[in-house]
Scaffold this active site. Structure first.
Site, mmCIF file in Angstrom:
data_model
loop_
_atom_site.group_PDB
_atom_site.id
_atom_site.type_symbol
_atom_site.label_atom_id
_atom_site.label_comp_id
_atom_site.label_asym_id
_atom_site.label_seq_id
_atom_site.Cartn_x
_atom_site.Cartn_y
_atom_site.Cartn_z
ATOM 1 N N GLY A 102 36.025 -33.139 28.291
ATOM 2 C CA GLY A 102 37.313 -32.498 28.503
ATOM 3 C C GLY A 102 37.701 -32.494 29.969
ATOM 4 N N ARG A 105 35.390 -39.467 25.149
ATOM 5 C CA ARG A 105 34.077 -39.223 24.557
ATOM 6 C C ARG A 105 33.641 -40.509 23.858
ATOM 7 N NH1 ARG A 105 36.570 -34.151 24.321
ATOM 8 N NH2 ARG A 105 35.243 -32.460 25.070
ATOM 9 N N ASP A 154 28.368 -30.229 29.549
ATOM 10 C CA ASP A 154 27.022 -30.356 28.996
ATOM 11 C C ASP A 154 26.804 -31.683 28.274
ATOM 12 O OD1 ASP A 154 24.533 -28.622 28.615
ATOM 13 O OD2 ASP A 154 24.887 -29.309 26.570
ATOM 14 N N THR A 174 34.287 -28.142 34.017
ATOM 15 C CA THR A 174 34.674 -27.625 32.710
ATOM 16 C C THR A 174 35.335 -26.277 32.890
ATOM 17 O OG1 THR A 174 33.847 -26.706 30.610
ATOM 18 C CG2 THR A 174 32.287 -26.791 32.435
ATOM 19 N N ASP A 184 35.366 -23.857 30.936
ATOM 20 C CA ASP A 184 34.668 -22.770 30.246
ATOM 21 C C ASP A 184 33.702 -21.969 31.129
ATOM 22 O OD1 ASP A 184 35.966 -23.263 27.874
ATOM 23 O OD2 ASP A 184 34.380 -24.524 27.055
ATOM 24 N N ASP A 186 30.611 -22.282 31.571
ATOM 25 C CA ASP A 186 29.497 -21.912 30.697
ATOM 26 C C ASP A 186 28.186 -22.624 31.022
ATOM 27 O OD1 ASP A 186 30.423 -24.402 29.943
ATOM 28 O OD2 ASP A 186 30.280 -24.032 27.787
ATOM 29 N N ARG A 203 35.205 -22.146 23.190
ATOM 30 C CA ARG A 203 34.538 -22.285 21.886
ATOM 31 C C ARG A 203 33.204 -21.558 21.843
ATOM 32 N NH1 ARG A 203 34.082 -28.486 20.788
ATOM 33 N NH2 ARG A 203 33.799 -28.444 23.038
#
Length: 327
Positions: free
Chosen positions: A15, A76, A107, A130, A132, A134, A176
């Site tokens: 992403g 991807r 990741d 990213t 996120d 995360d 997510r």
């Protein structure tokens, strides 16, 4: 410094995130500073497999630091997950004379590059890009600050109409598996409740919280929901409330990919610049099979085994503060 590395390939994968272009710029200009060559691999691992590679220099990355998205594009690749796909990629890397790789992504990107390093021993390092936030091993990832600021701006605008009509809004943000955007945009936006994948709040607890607001004559409510919420997304939660009571005038807003775009904040530009330079210098100092990160405002290097599949958890203090401020 390892002078055996003379040509570095950089690519973005997974992403997109605001600030990726700033990271590309930093990598290219650091290579130029250290008198090394740099090439850009288009569309991530797909471009590596197809040999879609172009030369980059200090001038070719001018005027991109303020742009969202990624000039190298992103994709991807299912084929790269196969041994045959990685063999094709390696052939193009060798044909191009590329000595080392820098990947900008999340990741999944790291997992692919780790596998590639194990099989072909190409010096490699990853930059965490990213929204996120995360990934373990860094306080912040590129794109998170911009995405959260975008969400806060949207929440502020929605609050204006919520107050005008005494409405209950469910606002869904990205995340997510991580509630970082939801948590911090919710606190900054004055949300009545914040629903994150990491938290165990039940629907009954949420409904009770809304009921307390009714008792205290709360005129409007904003509920911020991460898309990966365990009790449902914004539409599902809104429907459940509507099935229990007709008291609220309920509206739903899903911010979606709006959070991925736009001009990166100063924070993301500086973070990406620091990490881009840190990645190049890490390669020169034999920091292979690693992810560059920032801890306490300093560049750090994390071995892939310490970060791949690991989660950067929201601290308990954020949950505590959010609960106190929700009354």
């Amino acid at each position: 410094m390892d002078n055996k590395i003379s040509k570095i390939g950089v690519f973005t994968s997974g992403g997109d995130a605001p600030g990726m272009n700033a990271a590309i710029r930093a990598v290219v200009r650091a290579c130029t500073y250290y008198k090394k060559s740099c090439v850009g691999i288009m569309r991530g691992y797909e471009g590596m497999i197809e040999g879609d590679i172009m030369k980059l220099d200090a001038r070719s990355v001018g005027n991109i630091i303020q742009r969202g998205g990624t000039i190298l594009k992103s994709a991807r690749s299912k084929e790269f997950r196969t041994a045959e796909g990685r063999a094709k990629a390696y052939d193009h890397i060798k044909k191009q004379g590329i000595d080392a790789l820098i990947a900008i992504g999340g990741d999944g990107t790291f997992t692919g590059l780790n596998k590639f390093y194990q099989e072909y021993n190409i010096p490699s390092i990853c930059i965490p890009g990213t929204i996120d936030n995360d990934l373990a091993g860094t306080d912040y990832t590129i794109g998170y600050d911009t995405a959260t600021n975008t969400a806060v701006e949207a929440i502020d605008r929605i609050r204006d109409t919520a107050l005008s009509h005494n409405r209950l809004f469910f606002i869904e943000v990205m995340g997510r598996h991580s509630g970082y955007i939801a948590m911090n945009s919710g606190i900054a936006g004055g949300a009545a409740a914040i629903i994150c994948p990491e938290e165990s709040m039940s629907f009954d607890e949420l409904y009770a919280l809304l009921g307390e607001g009714v008792k205290t004559n709360k005129k409007s409510n904003l509920i911020v929901v991460a898309e990966g919420s365990k009790i449902g997304g914004a539409h599902a939660l809104a429907q459940q409330v509507a099935e229990r009571t007709d008291y609220f005038d309920i509206k739903v807003t899903v911010l979606g990919h709006l959070q991925r775009g736009g001009t990166p904040t100063y924070f993301d530009r500086v973070l990406a610049s620091q990490m881009g330079v840190g990645a190049v210098e890490g390669l020169f100092n034999n920091e292979f099979d690693t992810m560059v990160g920032v801890r306490n405002r300093k560049i750090v290097y994390n071995k892939f085994d310490d970060v791949v599949g690991k989660h950067h958890d929201i601290d308990d203090e954020s949950f505590r503060i959010a609960k106190i401020l929700s009354i």
